[in-house]
Design an enzyme around this catalytic site. Structure first.
Site, mmCIF file in Angstrom:
data_model
loop_
_atom_site.group_PDB
_atom_site.id
_atom_site.type_symbol
_atom_site.label_atom_id
_atom_site.label_comp_id
_atom_site.label_asym_id
_atom_site.label_seq_id
_atom_site.Cartn_x
_atom_site.Cartn_y
_atom_site.Cartn_z
ATOM 1 N N HIS A 1 -7.626 -5.236 -0.121
ATOM 2 C CA HIS A 1 -6.405 -4.444 -0.155
ATOM 3 C C HIS A 1 -5.250 -5.156 0.537
ATOM 4 O O HIS A 1 -4.165 -4.606 0.633
ATOM 5 C CB HIS A 1 -6.680 -3.087 0.504
ATOM 6 C CG HIS A 1 -5.620 -2.063 0.237
ATOM 7 N ND1 HIS A 1 -5.238 -1.699 -1.033
ATOM 8 C CD2 HIS A 1 -4.863 -1.324 1.091
ATOM 9 C CE1 HIS A 1 -4.282 -0.771 -0.949
ATOM 10 N NE2 HIS A 1 -4.039 -0.537 0.326
ATOM 11 N N SER B 1 0.843 -1.199 0.000
ATOM 12 C CA SER B 1 0.000 0.000 0.000
ATOM 13 C C SER B 1 0.881 1.253 0.000
ATOM 14 O O SER B 1 1.770 1.376 -0.842
ATOM 15 C CB SER B 1 -0.932 -0.063 1.215
ATOM 16 O OG SER B 1 -1.919 0.912 1.127
ATOM 17 N N ASP C 1 -10.064 -4.150 -5.706
ATOM 18 C CA ASP C 1 -9.469 -3.470 -4.539
ATOM 19 C C ASP C 1 -9.996 -2.041 -4.542
ATOM 20 O O ASP C 1 -9.681 -1.260 -5.438
ATOM 21 C CB ASP C 1 -7.934 -3.508 -4.666
ATOM 22 C CG ASP C 1 -7.224 -2.771 -3.517
ATOM 23 O OD1 ASP C 1 -7.913 -2.160 -2.673
ATOM 24 O OD2 ASP C 1 -5.988 -2.809 -3.483
#
Lengths: 439, 270
Positions: free
Chosen positions: B247, B95, B219
Site C-alpha cells: 500500500h 491512500s 494491494d
C-alpha cells in the site's frame, strides 16, 4: 584419600559430558531453527513467504506447501492486523530496516486468533540493498491476557478516580455552605467605625474551627467575638455553632464580657458533661460609642491570643487581656475584663492562632514577636489595610499553612500621627511578650 | 498557532517552481514521502505537512469533532494553501489523502491544477447493493476498530517511545524509532474510523481536474478493482498500475512512483 593418587581436574571430569553435549549440538542447527521455541519466517521484500519453521506452522495449522511461495506475511494476519501491517508495520520496516516487539494477531487455519509479538529485520546485500525480511514471532497469549487485565484495572481505577473526584466536589460544596453558616454573611455598617474580616480555611476538605461575629447590641453598642474551637471537622463545627449562638445571646442579654464568657463556659460544660470535653478560646466584648469619633472597647479573653492595637501615632502593641482560662474546661474560670479606647486612626485587630502558629519551616512558628514587628511596620493603618496586609502575609506562607485563620479588624477612620495617651501602658515597645495565663 | 507550525509544514525544492503538495495517509506522517522527495524536488516546489494529530503536528489543535470527518482533513489542506498562498497546486494524496484531495479540490477548485491519487479508495467496504467491492466487509472494519480500541497497549508498545510533547520524559525525545507512525492512540482510533468508514464515491464524478490514479499490482487495502472503479468514475482520469506491491509504493518502489508522478505533472496536454 591417598597422596599418590592425583585428583582429576574439573576439565577432565567434564570431558565426556562436553563431548556428548557437542554431539547434541552438531546436528541441531536445522533442528534449532525448525523447533525453536518461537516462530521463524523469511519473506521476500514484497512479503511473499520464502521460509518458515515448524513451530510457526504448528501454531498456524498449515503445511509448509500451503504457505511457502503461496502466501504473504499479511495473509497470516487478522484483517485488523493486515491493515495495521500495511499502514504502519511495512512502511516503518522500509524506513528503519527493523521493527521490534510489535503486537499483532495471527489467524490460524481453523480461524482462531493467536496474539504474537513480532520482530522483523531487513537483510541487505553488501551494497545495502534490501534482500529479504527475517521475522521472529513469540506467542503472546499470556502477555495479551495480562495486558487486557492491566487495561481493565486501569479503566476501573480511572472510573473510581472520577467518582471520588465527583464526591469530593460535592463534599466541598456542602462544607463551604456549612462553613458560611458559621460566619456572618457580611459585617454590619457601624457609624464611626470601619470593620473588616477575613477567614481562611486550611483545607476545602474540612470544616474550620475558627469563628467571629460583629453585631448590633442596641444604644450605640456593638457586640463582637472571635475565637477558635479546638479541633476540626463536624464535631468542631457543632461546638462552633453552639458557641456562636450562646455568645451572641449572652452578649445581647448582658453587656459585661465576663458574664458572656461565663455563660458560654457553663453551656459548654453542660453540653459535653460526661463526654469528651469540648472547649474553645475566644475574645468577646462590646464597642460602645463614646463620642463623634471615639469608641470604648470592653472585652474579656478566654485563653485567646492577645488582641493587637495599631495606633494612629504609628506604634503597635498587644493589649494585655490577662489571657484567661480556656472556655469550657473549668467550672469556675474567673475571667477578667479589660478596657481600651479607639480614637481616629486606631485599629483593633483580633486574630486566631492560625496566624501566630503559622509554620515557617524547620519547626519554627511565626510567633507573637514577628507579628508585633509586622504590626509596628504597618501602623498606622486602617482596618482594610491591616486585613489586606495580614492576608498577604498568610498567602506568602502558602502550602505550609496547616490551620484555619480568622481575622477581625475594627478601627475609627481618620486621624493622623497621634499619640495614644489614653492607653500608654498597653503598648510594649520591647521586652518579653506577656506569657499566657494558666488555665 | 499559525498553520505552518500547526501542520508542521515543510517547503523544499524549486523556489518559484510549480507547486506540488504531498499529503500522507492514515498511519504515518510526511516522512513516508522521503524516498520520492529528492526526485520531485528537482522539478517542483514541494510542500510537505502532517495532518493535525499525526507526526509532529500540534496535537493541541486536534479535536475529535473536526477530524472525525474527511472534511476536517480537507480544511487542513485548504488552510495550508491559503497560508502559503498556493495556486495551481499539483496535489498528490496517498491512500485516504487521495480522497481528502478530492474534497479539497471540490471546495476550492481554483487552488488546484492536477490531482494524483496514489492507491486511492473512495470506500473500503463492499456495497452489495451496487455491487461495489472495496475489499473489506463492514465486519472486517468493525474488527479493525475493535482491535484499535482494545489494542491500546499493543499500539502503545509499538509506538511507545514516541508520543510527542512528553516534557516529563525527555529520554523519549532521543528515541526516534517508530516515530514516523506514532500517534496518540485515541487520535489514531478517530483517524482510522474516519478513514475506513468514509464513502466518497459520489464525489468522484464532480472532479474536473486532470487526474492520475496510481495503483499497485497487489494491494490488500486498495485492490485493483477499486482502482478501476475510481478511474471509471472520474471523467478526466488516467489509471496507471505500478509494478509494485503493498500500500506504500512511494516506499517500496520510489523510482517508478516518482517517474509516473513526474510524467503526469509535466505533461502540458493534460
Amino acid at each position: 584419600m591417598r597422596g599418590s593418587r592425583r585428583e582429576p581436574t574439573p576439565a577432565e571430569t567434564d570431558e565426556p559430558q562436553l563431548a556428548s553435549f557437542t554431539a547434541l549440538l552438531e546436528d541441531s542447527a536445522e533442528d534449532l531453527y525448525e523447533h525453536a521455541p518461537c516462530g521463524y519466517l523469511s519473506t521476500l521484500m514484497d512479503g511473499e513467504i520464502a521460509k518458515v519453521n515448524g513451530t510457526l506452522l504448528g501454531w498456524l495449522g498449515y503445511t509448509r506447501d500451503q504457505v511457502v511461495g503461496r502466501m504473504r506475511f499479511s495473509d497470516l494476519l487478522t484483517v485488523g492486523g493486515r491493515l495495521y501491517h500495511e499502514t504502519h508495520f511495512a512502511p516503518l520496516l522500509r524506513m528503519q530496516g527493523k521493527l521490534d516487539g510489535v503486537a499483532l494477531e495471527l489467524r490460524t487455519a481453523d480461524g482462531e486468533r493467536l496474539p504474537v509479538l513480532v520482530t522483523s529485520l531487513v537483510k541487505t546485500d553488501s551494497e545495502g540493498r534490501p534482500l529479504l525480511i527475517r521475522t521472529t514471532l513469540f506467542d503472546a497469549r499470556d502477555r495479551r491476557a495480562y495486558e487486557r487485565e492491566l487495561l481493565r484495572a486501569r479503566k476501573e481505577a480511572e472510573e473510581a478516580r472520577r467518582k471520588a473526584e465527583r464526591e469530593r466536589e460535592h463534599l466541598q460544596e456542602v462544607l463551604a455552605i456549612l462553613q458560611s453558616s458559621l460566619l456572618p454573611p457580611s459585617l454590619p455598617a457601624i457609624p464611626g467605625l470601619e470593620a473588616r474580616a477575613y477567614y481562611r480555611t486550611a483545607s476545602p476538605d474540612d470544616l474550620g474551627g475558627d469563628f467571629y461575629d460583629l453585631f448590633p447590641a442596641g444604644d450605640d453598642r456593638w457586640g463582637f467575638f472571635l475565637g477558635d474551637v479546638c479541633g476540626k471537622g463536624p464535631e468542631a463545627a457543632a461546638v462552633t455553632s453552639l458557641t456562636r449562638y450562646t455568645l451572641r445571646a449572652a452578649v445581647l442579654g448582658d453587656p459585661d464580657p465576663v458574664a458572656a464568657l461565663t455563660t458560654l463556659n457553663t453551656a459548654l460544660l453542660e453540653r459535653y458533661e460526661g463526654a469528651e470535653p469540648r472547649f474553645c478560646t475566644v475574645v468577646t466584648g462590646m464597642f460602645t460609642r463614646t463620642g463623634e469619633a471615639s469608641y470604648s472597647v470592653d472585652l474579656a479573653s478566654g485563653g485567646h491570643p492577645y488582641p493587637m492595637l495599631l495606633g494612629a501615632d504609628g506604634r503597635a502593641g498587644y493589649l494585655d487581656t490577662q489571657g484567661g482560662p480556656l472556655v469550657g474546661v473549668l467550672p469556675d474560670p474567673g475571667f477578667t475584663a479589660t478596657t481600651t479606647t479607639l480614637e481616629p486612626g486606631d485599629t483593633f485587630l483580633l486574630y486566631t492562632d492560625g496566624l501566630t502558629e503559622a509554620p515557617m519551616g524547620r519547626g519554627v512558628r511565626y510567633g507573637e514577636e514577628r507579628l508585633l514587628e509586622f504590626a509596628e511596620r504597618l501602623a498606622p493603618a486602617t482596618p482594610g489595610e491591616v486585613i489586606d496586609s495580614v492576608a498577604g502575609l498568610l498567602d506568602g506562607f502558602g502550602e505550609r499553612l496547616d490551620d484555619d485563620t480568622a481575622l477581625l479588624a475594627v478601627g475609627v477612620p481618620g486621624g493622623t500621627a497621634r499619640r495614644l495617651t489614653a492607653i500608654p501602658d498597653k503598648f510594649r515597645e520591647s521586652g518579653p511578650f506577656p506569657g499566657k495565663a494558666p488555665i | 498557532m499559525d498553520v505552518r507550525s500547526r501542520n508542521n509544514v515543510r517547503v523544499t525544492g524549486q523556489t518559484g517552481g510549480p507547486v506540488m503538495m504531498l499529503a500522507h495517509g492514515f498511519g504515518c506522517d510526511q516522512n513516508l514521502w522521503r524516498l520520492v522527495v529528492p526526485t520531485l524536488a528537482e522539478h517542483f516546489q514541494v510542500v510537505l505537512f502532517d495532518y493535525v494529530g499525526s507526526g509532529r503536528s500540534d496535537l493541541s489543535a486536534w479535536s475529535a469533532e473536526r477530524y472525525g470527518s474527511l472534511d476536517g482533513y480537507a480544511r487542513d489542506v485548504l488552510e495550508i494553501c491559503e497560508e502559503l498562498d498556493l495556486r495551481d497546486v499539483i496535489f498528490v494524496g496517498h491512500s485516504v489523502s487521495a480522497m481528502v484531495g478530492v474534497l479539497a479540490a471540490a471546495a476550492e477548485p481554483e487552488r488546484f491544477a492536477k490531482l494524483v491519487l496514489l492507491v486511492p479508495s473512495p470506500c473500503y467496504i463492499d456495497d452489495p447493493e451496487t455491487g461495489y467491492r472495496g475489499g473489506f466487509s463492514a465486519a472486517d472494519i468493525d474488527e479493525l476498530l475493535d482491535s484499535l480500541d482494545a489494542n491500546y497497549l499493543g499500539w502503545s508498545a509499538a509506538m511507545a517511545p514516541v508520543i510527542m510533547g512528553h516534557p516529563e520524559r525527555p529520554e523519549l525525545g532521543e528515541e526516534l524509532t517508530n516515530a514516523f507512525c506514532a500517534t496518540d492512540p485515541d487520535i489514531a482510533a478517530v483517524f482510522a474510523r474516519t478513514t475506513f468508514l468514509s464513502d466518497t464515491r459520489k464525489d468522484l464524478a464532480a472532479i474536473g481536474l486532470p487526474t492520475l490514479i496510481l495503483e499497485c499490482r497487489e494491494d490488500v487495502i486498495a485492490p485493483r478493482e477499486v482502482g478501476a472503479f475510481v478511474h471509471a468514475a472520474i471523467p478526466a482520469s488516467t489509471l496507471i498500475t505500478l509494478d509494485a506491491t503493498g500500500h506504500c509504493p512511494q516506499l517500496s518502489a520510489p523510482e517508478i512512483t516518482a517517474r509516473a508522478i513526474l510524467a503526469f505533472a509535466d505533461d502540458g496536454s493534460q
